[in-house]
Enzyme design. Sequence first.
Site, PDB file in Angstrom:
ATOM      1  N   ASP A 165     -24.375  12.518  28.682  1.00 47.29           N
ATOM      2  CA  ASP A 165     -24.008  13.869  29.102  1.00 47.29           C
ATOM      3  C   ASP A 165     -25.244  14.616  29.596  1.00 47.29           C
ATOM      4  O   ASP A 165     -26.366  14.327  29.154  1.00 47.29           O
ATOM      5  CB  ASP A 165     -23.393  14.645  27.936  1.00 47.29           C
ATOM      6  N   TYR A 206     -28.521   6.822  18.514  1.00 46.55           N
ATOM      7  CA  TYR A 206     -28.765   8.220  18.869  1.00 46.55           C
ATOM      8  C   TYR A 206     -29.360   8.991  17.694  1.00 46.55           C
ATOM      9  O   TYR A 206     -29.133   8.643  16.527  1.00 46.55           O
ATOM     10  CB  TYR A 206     -27.449   8.927  19.225  1.00 46.55           C
ATOM     11  N   ASP A 230     -19.504  20.556  21.833  1.00 49.63           N
ATOM     12  CA  ASP A 230     -20.958  20.738  21.763  1.00 49.63           C
ATOM     13  C   ASP A 230     -21.272  22.202  22.074  1.00 49.63           C
ATOM     14  O   ASP A 230     -20.389  22.973  22.470  1.00 49.63           O
ATOM     15  CB  ASP A 230     -21.706  19.776  22.696  1.00 49.63           C
ATOM     16  N   ARG A 276     -20.379  13.790  20.206  1.00 51.56           N
ATOM     17  CA  ARG A 276     -19.931  15.175  19.975  1.00 51.56           C
ATOM     18  C   ARG A 276     -18.594  15.203  19.236  1.00 51.56           C
ATOM     19  O   ARG A 276     -18.347  16.096  18.418  1.00 51.56           O
ATOM     20  CB  ARG A 276     -19.879  15.966  21.273  1.00 51.56           C
TER      21      ARG A 276
END
Length: 294
Positions: A39, A67, A81, A179
Amino acid sequence: MPNGVLIIDKPQDWTSMDVCAKIRGIFHERRVGHGGTLDPMATGVLPVFVGRATRAVEFATEGKKEYIAALKLGVITNTQDTTGQVLETRPVQVDRTALEGALASFRGDISQIPPMYSAIKRDGKKLYELARAGKEVERPPRPVTIYALEVLDQAPAGFPQEENTWYLKVRCSKGTYIRTLCHDIGQALGCGGSLSALRRTEAAGFTLDRAVSLEELQASPDPAALLAPVDGCFGEYPAVTIGAGAMKKAKNGSPFSCKAMDGIWRVYGSDGDFLLLGRCTGGRMTTIKSFFEV
């Protein structure tokens, strides 16, 4: 002719396709693709495949990813988010023990309902296009795997230190929405939650310590020197070297004899060049995907 993988440290506010477009211009090469979308708000490892190496993209997107995520509790948004519209804020009374308890049910094989703000298509339209038009449609849950999920003791370098924010290290399968994971953890805790920062530290077998910034790439006197060999994507498979006769058959697309156990192999020529990913069955190797220049 450039051929290999660039491990880019994607900057914030760039799309993955923006990065590919920039690299096409630098290398004057039409064949450029990336190994897994990030993203715009996210940073970190974006493997970009150049030239013949683009044939590995389909394998790269299938692999595990890692991540570091910032989970902001008490805030629920329409995008899951903190770039989205705040729908609700709630008081937060969560300590580490409560958070650790909630995380237990998110490890292993789980189901996620993809967010409306995603590029998944429904009846030919991307979900985010429907969401921007004010529409919400039913999305079937999708299976994903969370291989590891842990709470970090402090904010990693470069992450904002914010109130009611926890920092998570996540190792997961293809198709996992971090997210959505943050949103669902927030729901499990009863206070809601959103992703406030995200950095990918590994993808397609490449880690952040090998990544270069776009600025470093542009400043390099020889950008091609920064290309990693494409066989780095297949390090999980054993290697075998073949002779001239077998190599000739391989380059013609024919099966060839090979002294290897049954399974998937990285196949190299006697000159050390990576030729193909192959499957050996009963002493015969067939090509899964070739990587030599035709």
